[in-house]
Design an enzyme around this catalytic site. Structure first.
Site, PDB file in Angstrom:
ATOM      1  CE1 TYR A  98      -4.102  -1.941   0.419  1.00  0.00           C
ATOM      2  CE2 TYR A  98      -2.531  -3.342   1.659  1.00  0.00           C
ATOM      3  CZ  TYR A  98      -3.893  -3.233   0.968  1.00  0.00           C
ATOM      4  OH  TYR A  98      -4.615  -4.136   0.899  1.00  0.00           O
ATOM      5  CG  ASN A 121     -10.869  -2.821  -7.851  1.00  0.00           C
ATOM      6  OD1 ASN A 121     -11.295  -2.180  -8.928  1.00  0.00           O
ATOM      7  ND2 ASN A 121      -9.838  -3.451  -8.061  1.00  0.00           N
ATOM      8  CB  CYS A 129      -7.530  -4.217  -5.717  1.00  0.00           C
ATOM      9  SG  CYS A 129      -8.685  -5.371  -5.651  1.00  0.00           S
ATOM     10  CG  HIS A 130      -5.480 -10.087  -6.766  1.00  0.00           C
ATOM     11  ND1 HIS A 130      -6.120  -9.712  -7.971  1.00  0.00           N
ATOM     12  CD2 HIS A 130      -4.313 -10.922  -7.441  1.00  0.00           C
ATOM     13  CE1 HIS A 130      -5.674 -10.041  -9.163  1.00  0.00           C
ATOM     14  NE2 HIS A 130      -4.619 -10.698  -8.812  1.00  0.00           N
ATOM     15  CD  GLU A 157      -2.045 -12.544 -10.508  1.00  0.00           C
ATOM     16  OE1 GLU A 157      -1.168 -11.739 -10.164  1.00  0.00           O
ATOM     17  OE2 GLU A 157      -3.015 -12.136 -10.824  1.00  0.00           O
TER      18      GLU A 157
END
Length: 161
Positions: A98, A121, A129-130, A157
């Site tokens: 952040y 979001n 945003c993850h 990912e």
């Protein structure tokens, strides 16, 4: 403006995709999370933009694609939109804190505000945003209290072992 929606299943549960004739406006975790609107969205599983988004999400969850190519239309404050645009720059398989996002938008003291923008979001997964984590690398806040979904996405990912 007419709003449409369709539902698609995913490894993190049912996703509701909303949009207009031209762009995606939201992805929600189940019908119960659709926000109240001034117009009732019409279900349309054959809407071209929604159908293509569902197809790309399916490919993403299979590991076949790492980015999305669908038109997006999101509403928010200028601050929120600046944050969301920075989120779109985070590469697949990488994370940012952040604080890093706050510095990138030129306001290093806005760490909590970045967190609130992340929480609001409207198009999670596509606006990733993850990929934003706590400064100690902890998985904090995702779509309210959906940390398990954040963990699944980051593992998919390869950003989390």
């Amino acid at each position: 403006m007419i709003m449409y929606y369709c539902a698609t299943d995913s490894p993190i549960g049912q996703l509701i995709i909303t949009g207009t004739d031209k762009a995606i406006t939201g992805i929600f975790f189940g019908m119960e999370n659709l926000p109240p609107t001034t117009c009732e969205p019409a279900e349309n599983a054959n809407h071209p933009v929604l159908k293509e988004t569902a197809r790309q999400l399916e490919q993403y969850f299979k590991g076949a694609i790492q980015s999305f190519n669908v038109p997006l239309h999101f509403h928010g404050t200028s601050f929120q939109q600046n944050v969301w645009k920075k989120l779109l720059e985070i590469p697949y398989g990488e994370t940012r804190t952040y604080g890093e996002i706050a510095r990138q938008i030129g306001n290093e003291k806005a760490v909590r505000a970045v967190g609130q923008a992340n929480r609001r979001n409207p198009i999670p997964i596509i606006i990733p945003c993850h990929r934003v984590i706590g400064k100690n690398k902890s998985l904090t806040g995702y779509a309210g209290n959906e940390i398990d979904k954040k963990e699944v996405l980051l593992k998919l990912e390869g950003a989390l072992k």
